[in-house]
Design an enzyme around this catalytic site. Structure first.
Site, short mmCIF file in Angstrom:
data_model
loop_
_atom_site.label_atom_id
_atom_site.label_comp_id
_atom_site.label_asym_id
_atom_site.label_seq_id
_atom_site.Cartn_x
_atom_site.Cartn_y
_atom_site.Cartn_z
N GLU A 49 -43.57 -8.11 -44.01
CA GLU A 49 -44.27 -7.01 -44.17
C GLU A 49 -45.72 -7.22 -44.57
O GLU A 49 -46.55 -6.42 -45.27
CB GLU A 49 -43.61 -5.99 -45.11
CG GLU A 49 -42.25 -5.61 -44.73
CD GLU A 49 -41.61 -4.34 -45.51
OE1 GLU A 49 -42.42 -4.11 -46.50
OE2 GLU A 49 -40.34 -4.08 -45.37
N HIS A 270 -40.52 -5.95 -53.96
CA HIS A 270 -39.44 -6.99 -53.90
C HIS A 270 -39.83 -8.06 -54.87
O HIS A 270 -41.00 -8.65 -54.78
CB HIS A 270 -39.31 -7.43 -52.38
CG HIS A 270 -38.66 -6.26 -51.65
ND1 HIS A 270 -37.30 -6.60 -51.04
CD2 HIS A 270 -38.85 -4.95 -51.41
CE1 HIS A 270 -37.04 -5.76 -50.14
NE2 HIS A 270 -38.05 -4.50 -50.52
#
Length: 404
Positions: A49, A270
């Site tokens: 990402e 995350h």
């Protein structure tokens, strides 16, 4: 070759969630990530990402002295977001984009536009074959409309690993799989490839409880999605296996906890996963083929096939619905065309509708026809992909059942 000194491989795996103009404090976080990578000196860095190529370029420039080899994988409309930094030479790369990636009309999710993929890098010490995938996000666990797509991706990932790792000595997989450890997709992936979970195998662990990588305490995490999971969830993994005459053991596994060093924010929504693997050559080959004849694997394949079949039936219904909408729009256009031709030929005394309303209705019908036709074609392709995966799973199940 027996007696070669062992190698300790340190891996850093992080889902960065770095998208330009949308991610909160993106530039600051990318700077913190670069500082951490340069300070801690990992051997292999797997990032997902990183959707801004400018961010990748800046990281590459910043880390050039520590990680002389890097690669950015491009796919989809906004990009795969996958990139790798390595201390070892990168000899070859390959990107595989999954055949199913969600729905283009689900704009709020956006998985289709980034073209979810798995990247493969060959090279480095002892012929590593690191894979770093990202699978479709879950969004709603209670009513998971994307489960069939994610299972197709998990199966394609398992097949990709199995067919591309035969020439490697050590296979590594690190990334955001968007699946819980007990989910059928993870069980299918691990069972079919023989990959081992670093969290389950680690001699030492330090980090979030249960190895969770998406935790409620993270300020970037959407808390409502984690209400059923007060401790968080583990969806980021480091998996590995030895293919030929090597052994691999996970000596230590860590996750980040809380804010980045010297900052008031974490690296991402995350937690990063950091693994230290002990790799050593043995005198005899360890065997390249995992034991896929375990009784439980047949059950996993059956479960996955059932879920794919559920998705196949839903896709057929969607295809029929969109096709019917296209036919109705076409019929409306034909009726309007007949009325217009009748008025031009003098068969009708006057136009039955005001010209503006008549024109707007025609434009609406054309728009619906084009949209419905496009969606009908999309769901037709979805049906074919699901059919193909269902057939492959059926063949795999038959092969497992026929083994003595």
């Amino acid at each position: 070759m027996e007696g070669d000194p062992p190698l300790q491989l340190r891996i850093f795996d992080l889902n960065c969630w770095a998208i330009r103009y949308l991610s909160k404090r993106r530039q600051e976080r990318m700077g913190l990530i670069g500082d951490a990578l340069r300070r801690d000196g990992f051997d292999l860095v797997l990032l997902q990402e990183v959707w801004s190529e400018q961010d990748y370029s800046e990281l590459k420039s910043k880390l050039a002295s520590c990680y002389p080899f890097s690669h950015y994988f491009r796919s989809g409309v906004i990009g795969s977001g996958l990139c790798v930094f390595s201390r070892f030479p990168i000899l070859d790369t390959l990107l595989y984009q999954y055949s199913l990636n969600g729905y283009p009309y689900m704009l709020q999710h956006g998985d289709w536009f980034c073209g979810k993929s798995v990247g493969l890098v060959r090279g480095g010490h002892s012929c590593f074959a690191p894979h770093f995938p990202q699978l479709h996000a879950e969004y709603c666990r209670e009513k998971d409309a994307y489960l069939p797509h994610r299972l197709v991706q998990a199966w394609e990932l398992a097949q990709f690993i199995r067919h591309t790792s035969k020439a490697a000595d050590v296979v590594l997989l690190g990334g955001d799989l968007n699946m819980h450890p007990e989910d059928v997709g993870i069980r299918l992936l691990r069972g079919w490839t023989g990959l081992r979970d670093a969290f389950a195998e680690a001699s030492r662990f330090q980090g979030c409880e249960n190895g969770c990588t998406l935790v409620p305490k993270n300020c970037f995490t959407l808390k409502t999605e984690l209400l059923p999971f007060p401790l968080g969830i583990r969806i980021d993994y480091v998996l590995y296996k030895a293919v030929s005459s090597f052994t691999v053991k996970c000596e230590e596994l860590k996750t980040t906890t809380g804010t980045a060093p010297g900052a008031d924010i974490p690296f991402s929504d995350h937690e990063a996963v950091m693994a230290t693997l002990h790799i050593q050559r043995q005198g005899q080959a360890a065997g390249a083929t995992p034991d896929t004849a375990e009784p439980t694997l047949a059950d996993v394949v059956t479960e996955a096939r059932t879920e794919v079949d559920v998705g196949l039936r839903a896709a057929r219904r969607q295809r029929y619905s969109r096709g019917r909408m296209a036919v109705l729009a076409l019929l409306l256009l034909l009726v309007q065309a007949a009325a217009a031709l009748g008025a031009l030929a003098g068969l009708a005394p006057e136009q039955p509708f005001p010209k503006l309303s008549f024109s707007l209705l025609a434009f609406l019908a054309v728009g619906v026809l084009l949209l419905a036709t496009g969606l009908h074609l999309f769901h037709t392709m979805e049906v074919k992909m699901l059919q193909g995966t269902e057939e492959q799973l059926r063949m795999a199940l038959r092969a497992l059942q026929e083994r003595p």
